[in-house]
Design a protein around this motif. Structure first.
Motif, PDB file in Angstrom:
ATOM      1  N   GLN B 118      23.186 -65.599  46.953  1.00 52.33           N
ATOM      2  CA  GLN B 118      22.635 -64.835  48.088  1.00 52.33           C
ATOM      3  C   GLN B 118      21.496 -65.602  48.756  1.00 52.33           C
ATOM      4  N   ASN B 121      22.939 -68.368  50.803  1.00 52.01           N
ATOM      5  CA  ASN B 121      23.518 -67.857  52.052  1.00 52.01           C
ATOM      6  C   ASN B 121      22.444 -67.549  53.088  1.00 52.01           C
ATOM      7  N   ARG B 122      21.325 -67.007  52.611  1.00 51.59           N
ATOM      8  CA  ARG B 122      20.208 -66.718  53.522  1.00 51.59           C
ATOM      9  C   ARG B 122      19.721 -68.027  54.154  1.00 51.59           C
ATOM     10  N   GLU B 125      22.283 -69.335  56.727  1.00 47.89           N
ATOM     11  CA  GLU B 125      22.185 -68.581  57.999  1.00 47.89           C
ATOM     12  C   GLU B 125      20.992 -69.054  58.815  1.00 47.89           C
ATOM     13  N   TRP B 126      19.904 -69.262  58.108  1.00 47.20           N
ATOM     14  CA  TRP B 126      18.641 -69.652  58.767  1.00 47.20           C
ATOM     15  C   TRP B 126      18.756 -71.042  59.383  1.00 47.20           C
ATOM     16  N   VAL B 310      12.403 -67.985  49.720  1.00 50.46           N
ATOM     17  CA  VAL B 310      13.085 -66.697  49.934  1.00 50.46           C
ATOM     18  C   VAL B 310      12.521 -65.720  48.917  1.00 50.46           C
ATOM     19  N   GLY B 315      14.757 -60.718  49.847  1.00 47.80           N
ATOM     20  CA  GLY B 315      15.573 -61.647  50.634  1.00 47.80           C
ATOM     21  C   GLY B 315      14.875 -62.147  51.895  1.00 47.80           C
ATOM     22  N   LYS B 316      13.659 -61.710  52.124  1.00 51.11           N
ATOM     23  CA  LYS B 316      12.929 -62.183  53.308  1.00 51.11           C
ATOM     24  C   LYS B 316      12.634 -63.670  53.129  1.00 51.11           C
TER      25      LYS B 316
END
Lengths: 261, 351
Positions: B118, B121-122, B125-126, B310, B315-316
């Motif tokens: 996860q 993936n974050r 995306e970023w 992260v 997840g921020k």
């Protein structure tokens, strides 16, 4: 240091390409040059025989690819105003070569009016070449002519015509419009700089956390909360008024300019 | 004769008695305390019945290994079930340097909720939206450097008094004839408040950028659990190298900011407010040493270390993307050239 060099190199590339683009290739006129009609009209016959002058005019017209006509005003034109000279010149051109054709008409004011007004008008693609240069050309050619109060000799007029032909040829040889280059180059560089730094700014660290989320609202309380009125005052200022005036007018198929002697 | 050395309730530095004010003062954080307040505080502590769980401390000391990075100086904790091979910060090999003493045992911990997948993936995306990062910043090899790390934090509950005075103005304007009139009403504003802030965090690791850690806040403290070594399984933990006194200036600044927001939000209805007196004083601070979960990654580019984090609970994410200036210059030039060309074309027709 590397970044600065990179930016300078890019500015040079933009400038180079800008200059390349701005060197205009002359478009071919839709109308062929009407060589026979490329003449000097000498109203008072100051020049006497205009044969050699006409040859020079035709030679230049052929080289540049557009019509050229020179009008040497006579005493009958002395009553014309500047505006009338402009309209008259353009009408003579249109009557001689036809409206919409590419070419120049140079009105040499040796009518005896004071101040004298020499005028140059262009039409068709000749306008693109001599845009904003009309006064420069008439002033340059006008240097060969005496002040309007003095008598005019044949040499004065022939020298002015030769200077005029030389000048229009030299402008046609360097058709780089530096104002346009600077303007477009400026826009391109400004775009580059704004884009570069705007994107660079987006790559900076963005900090965003509000400490207020850590306030325990239920345990926080005000022990004193006062808003006490203390005074009131009113001021007055006179409103400044201003007036504007302005306007614009446009022309048709000709553009031109001239200079006074 | 036995003497008591009083410690600052805010930053734990030594307190000294100041004859001119007849108060205790902290030279380190500039706090001042009434003598009676400090004496009461110490009397309460002596009467407290709480005892330190020595078994837990012993467990921590026995089962925690400390690894040291000779390259960047990072100290990494791991339980004795796993071996730390590489430094999470500079990615150089680390060496086992011994055991930890009980003082480093955290009070509480929030376990990882976000899986490695996860977190990756974050990051993907970023980074997808950032065209001008160096190519290798987006590679799988770079992603492998992402480390699940428990970062040591100090959290502070601050008891603060705010005292603010200001002049507020209400302005009304209108026009009559050739004159513009401005009516101004002035008010004396006074606010006093007892403000409590809870759990303002400050990381105790000097290497990690403070603002980066602030940017992935807040953590949900409802998930705070008593510390247990079992949370370390599969992750690494950082040993704090900044004590309460070191982080207190940051805490004080943030508590003051929070207090100011509370006061500001109570002043409304004015066109302008001019502050004449603002005093935010922290009377006492309760500390906790906690471990918070962070997926952490660094990237070295042109001699600069870029950090990316992260929040392992929410997840921020936050970080500084490295910028490939050559790529950006090329792109900007292409657009600049296109604009130049279009300008020439338009200019050629219009001028």
């Amino acid at each position: 240091m590397k970044k600065i060099i990179l930016i300078i190199v890019n500015i040079i590339i933009i400038a180079f390409i800008g200059v390349m683009i701005s060197i205009k290739a002359f478009p071919k006129s839709e109308y062929p040059v009407d060589i026979e009609k490329c003449v000097c009209v000498d109203v008072n016959g100051i020049l006497g025989d205009t044969g050699s002058i006409n040859d020079s005019i035709r030679k230049t017209a052929e080289k540049l690819g557009f019509n050229i006509m020179i009008y040497v005003a006579g005493s009958a034109d002395a009553d014309k105003t500047d505006y009338e000279i402009e309209r008259y010149s353009e009408n003579i051109y249109d009557d001689n070569f036809g409206a919409g054709t590419s070419g120049l008409i140079y009105y040499i004011d040796v009518s005896g009016r004071s101040p004298a007004y020499d005028y140059l008008s262009a039409s068709g693609f000749a306008r693109d070449i001599y845009r904003n240069k009309y006064s420069d050309i008439t002033e340059y050619a006008g240097k060969s002519l005496p002040p309007s109060t003095e008598p005019v000799k044949k040499e004065h007029v022939s020298n002015a015509i030769n200077a005029f032909l030389r000048d229009i040829e030299s402008y046609a040889k360097s058709p780089v419009d530096y104002t346009l280059i600077l303007l477009c180059f400026g826009i391109g560089v400004a775009t580059f700089i704004i884009l570069f730094f705007a994107i660079k700014y987006r790559y900076r660290f963005k900090h965003g956390q509000d400490s207020a989320v850590y306030v325990a609202g239920d345990k926080t309380h005000f022990t004193n909360e006062q808003d006490i009125f203390i005074r009131e005052y009113t001021t007055k200022t006179k409103i400044q008024t201003s007036s504007h005036s302005g306007g614009s007018h446009g022309g048709g198929g000709h553009s031109g300019g001239g200079s006074h002697r | 004769m036995e003497s008591t050395e009083y410690k600052c309730p805010n930053c734990s530095a030594g307190l000294t008695f100041m004859p001119e004010t007849q108060k205790f003062g902290c030279e380190y954080c500039s706090s001042e305390f009434e003598v009676a307040y400090i004496q009461q505080l110490y009397a309460d502590e002596e009467n407290a019945t709480g005892t330190v769980d020595t078994a837990e401390i012993q467990d921590f000391e026995e089962h925690t290994n400390l690894y040291h990075c000779a390259s960047c100086g990072a100290d990494i904790m791991a339980d004795d079930e796993q071996t730390a091979l590489f430094c999470y910060y500079c990615h150089n090999p680390v060496i086992l340097s011994g055991k930890l003493t009980g003082e480093y045992k955290p009070d509480k911990i929030i376990g990882f909720k976000l899986t490695r997948e996860q977190a990756e993936n974050r990051f993907k995306e970023w980074v997808k939206k950032r065209w001008f990062v160096p190519k290798d910043f987006k590679t799988d090899e770079q992603l492998e450097k992402m480390t699940g790390l428990y970062v040591p934090f100090w959290t502070a509950d601050c008891d603060m008094k705010a005292d603010v005075e200001a002049i507020g103005k209400k302005i009304r304007t209108w026009t009559s004839g050739d004159y513009k009139y401005t009516n101004t009403k002035e008010y004396a504003i006074a606010r006093k408040a007892d403000i409590i802030t809870e759990g303002i965090p400050a990381d105790g690791e000097s290497k990690i950028e403070d603002l980066l850690m602030e940017s992935i806040e807040p953590f949900d403290y409802d998930d705070l659990k008593d510390f247990s070594m079992s949370y370390f399984s599969g992750f690494f933990a950082d040993k704090f190298d900044m004590g309460k006194a070191d982080v207190f200036p940051r805490i004080k600044q943030r508590a003051t900011q929070a207090g100011k927001k509370v006061i500001d939000s109570s002043i409304f209805g004015y066109d302008s407010v001019i502050y004449s007196h603002e005093n935010y004083r922290i009377l006492g601070t309760k500390w906790q040493h906690i471990m918070l979960p962070v997926w952490f990654m660094t990237y070295r580019y042109k001699d600069k270390v870029y950090e990316f984090a992260v929040n392992g609970q929410t997840g921020k994410l936050a970080g500084t993307p490295p910028l490939d200036s050559a790529k950006l210059a090329l792109f900007s030039s292409a657009i600049g050239l296109a604009v130049t060309a279009v300008s020439f074309l338009i200019g050629g027709f219009l001028i």
